[in-house]
Design an enzyme around this catalytic site. Structure first.
Site, PDB file in Angstrom:
ATOM      1  N   ILE A 130       0.857  -1.193   0.000  1.00  0.00           N
ATOM      2  CA  ILE A 130       0.000   0.000   0.000  1.00  0.00           C
ATOM      3  C   ILE A 130       0.890   1.239   0.000  1.00  0.00           C
ATOM      4  CG2 ILE A 130      -1.735   1.333   1.274  1.00  0.00           C
ATOM      5  CD1 ILE A 130      -2.954  -1.280   2.207  1.00  0.00           C
ATOM      6  N   ASP A 233      -4.348  -4.152  18.263  1.00  0.00           N
ATOM      7  CA  ASP A 233      -3.079  -3.501  18.636  1.00  0.00           C
ATOM      8  C   ASP A 233      -3.022  -2.142  17.960  1.00  0.00           C
ATOM      9  OD1 ASP A 233      -0.618  -2.965  19.667  1.00  0.00           O
ATOM     10  OD2 ASP A 233       0.477  -4.307  18.343  1.00  0.00           O
TER      11      ASP A 233
HETATM   12  P1  ADP Z   1       6.781  -5.455  12.177  1.00  0.00           P
HETATM   13  O1  ADP Z   1       5.989  -6.715  12.062  1.00  0.00           O
HETATM   14  O2  ADP Z   1       8.252  -5.651  12.153  1.00  0.00           O
HETATM   15  O3  ADP Z   1       6.356  -4.584  13.314  1.00  0.00           O
HETATM   16  P2  ADP Z   1       5.190  -3.804  10.380  1.00  0.00           P
HETATM   17  O4  ADP Z   1       4.076  -4.712   9.987  1.00  0.00           O
HETATM   18  O5  ADP Z   1       4.888  -2.773  11.405  1.00  0.00           O
HETATM   19  O6  ADP Z   1       6.480  -4.639  10.819  1.00  0.00           O
HETATM   20  O7  ADP Z   1       5.736  -3.133   9.042  1.00  0.00           O
HETATM   21  C1  ADP Z   1       6.886  -2.295   9.065  1.00  0.00           C
HETATM   22  C2  ADP Z   1       6.602  -0.997   8.347  1.00  0.00           C
HETATM   23  O8  ADP Z   1       6.337  -1.297   6.969  1.00  0.00           O
HETATM   24  C3  ADP Z   1       5.349  -0.269   8.827  1.00  0.00           C
HETATM   25  O9  ADP Z   1       5.648   0.635   9.821  1.00  0.00           O
HETATM   26  C4  ADP Z   1       4.857   0.412   7.582  1.00  0.00           C
HETATM   27  O10 ADP Z   1       5.487   1.659   7.430  1.00  0.00           O
HETATM   28  C5  ADP Z   1       5.319  -0.476   6.460  1.00  0.00           C
HETATM   29  N1  ADP Z   1       4.234  -1.340   5.960  1.00  0.00           N
HETATM   30  C6  ADP Z   1       3.558  -2.296   6.655  1.00  0.00           C
HETATM   31  N2  ADP Z   1       2.685  -2.928   5.869  1.00  0.00           N
HETATM   32  C7  ADP Z   1       2.792  -2.363   4.634  1.00  0.00           C
HETATM   33  C8  ADP Z   1       2.132  -2.581   3.383  1.00  0.00           C
HETATM   34  N3  ADP Z   1       1.219  -3.530   3.228  1.00  0.00           N
HETATM   35  N4  ADP Z   1       2.478  -1.799   2.337  1.00  0.00           N
HETATM   36  C9  ADP Z   1       3.432  -0.853   2.465  1.00  0.00           C
HETATM   37  N5  ADP Z   1       4.093  -0.615   3.619  1.00  0.00           N
HETATM   38  C10 ADP Z   1       3.789  -1.350   4.704  1.00  0.00           C
END
Ligand code: ADP
Length: 278
Positions: A130, A233
């Site tokens: 996204i 969360d």
């Molecule tokens: P973790 O599981 O290590 O906490 P996150 O799921 O929070 O990782 O993802 C890390 C970062 O990647 C997020 O803070 C966000 O900025 C980015 N992100 C997460 N999901 C997406 C996505 N589907 N598309 C683009 N960027 C994403």
């Protein structure tokens, strides 16, 4: 947010979840027998992902637990997280949560595409990439869309979820229960209090917590509590917006619970008055 250190059984099965497609999940063969590709992420993107070439792989920052990357291809971009130490059960639970939220057709969440093991140990998840907008979106639209998700995400099995998952890197127990007070007392407050006791040995907090658990019921008198789908969360790190300014929520610790439990992370989510009134 954050993800995950798995105590989740790799043998989890998911009763009564007809809308959760099976194709996220890697086939469960004994690792010794499995002919794992050297790079299953690349392989999936170049087959089921319908790309013929990967043009760029870039790191994505901001996560707390996993390594995140953006894969640009001639079939669009994919978001990939890998974890070198934890098997697929953690990402399977994340995919189930994302899928449950996605299927409500309400607030925008990334569509999970594939989960599997890495040949060197660990696991990966591939999901829709996204493109985020400049802001977190507006508070009224976040509040409204979240309420729509809560209303649409109903549970026939009571309070809980199909699998245990993780909140941050802390295990979250989701054993089904028909009683919110019992569920919240045992699997949320009680479980956290026990972890804190084991970790820090502070029995006075533990005992106060136990007193609270025993005396919670009157707080819920005359309150009708229906289990509804929660992100679980919802702090600021897991809230964003897309290019059109529509809210996006990420990295969930989903379960079916009392809708007000969603605001348990509000101390670090920055919800304002217009969020709540929406
Ligand atoms: P973790 O599981 O290590 O906490 P996150 O799921 O929070 O990782 O993802 C890390 C970062 O990647 C997020 O803070 C966000 O900025 C980015 N992100 C997460 N999901 C997406 C996505 N589907 N598309 C683009 N960027 C994403």
């Amino acid at each position: 947010m954050v993800a995950h250190v798995g105590v989740i059984s790799a043998g989890c099965h998911f009763p009564s979840r007809p809308r959760i497609p099976q194709f996220y999940f890697a086939k469960r063969r004994p690792l010794a027998m499995a002919a794992l590709s050297d790079d299953p992420v690349r392989e999936w993107i170049l087959s089921e992902g319908k790309a013929t070439k990967i043009t760029k792989i870039s790191p994505v920052g901001g996560g707390c637990i996993n390594l995140a990357s953006r894969y640009d291809t001639d079939a669009g971009s994919f978001f990939v997280k890998t974890n070198r130490g934890i098997g697929p059960s953690m990402f399977e639970a994340e995919a189930l949560g994302l899928s449950a939220m996605y299927d409500t057709g309400t607030i925008r969440v990334p569509k999970p595409l594939k989960v599997g093991p890495l040949p060197t140990g660990g696991s990966y998840i591939i999901m829709e990439f996204i493109e985020f907008g400049a802001s977190r979106g507006t508070q009224p639209s976040l509040g409204r869309k979240l309420a729509e998700m809560h209303k649409a995400g109903k549970s026939e099995k009571g309070f809980g979820f199909y699998v245990n998952n993780t909140i941050g890197s802390t295990p979250q127990i989701n054993t089904w229960s028909s009683d919110w007070i019992q569920f919240y007392g045992e699997h949320r407050l009680g479980y956290q209090l026990k972890l804190a006791l084991d970790q820090y040995g502070d029995s006075s907090i533990y005992e106060k917590g136990q007193r609270l658990i025993k005396n919670m019921a009157p707080l819920f008198e005359n309150v009708v509590i229906e289990p509804c789908l929660l992100h679980g969360d919802l702090w600021s790190g897991n809230i964003s917006s897309d290019k059109n300014g529509e809210p996006v929520i990420l990295d969930p610790a989903c379960y079916y619970g009392h809708h007000e439990a969603e605001f348990g992370m509000s101390w670090c989510a920055g919800f304002g008055a217009s969020f709540y009134s929406s």
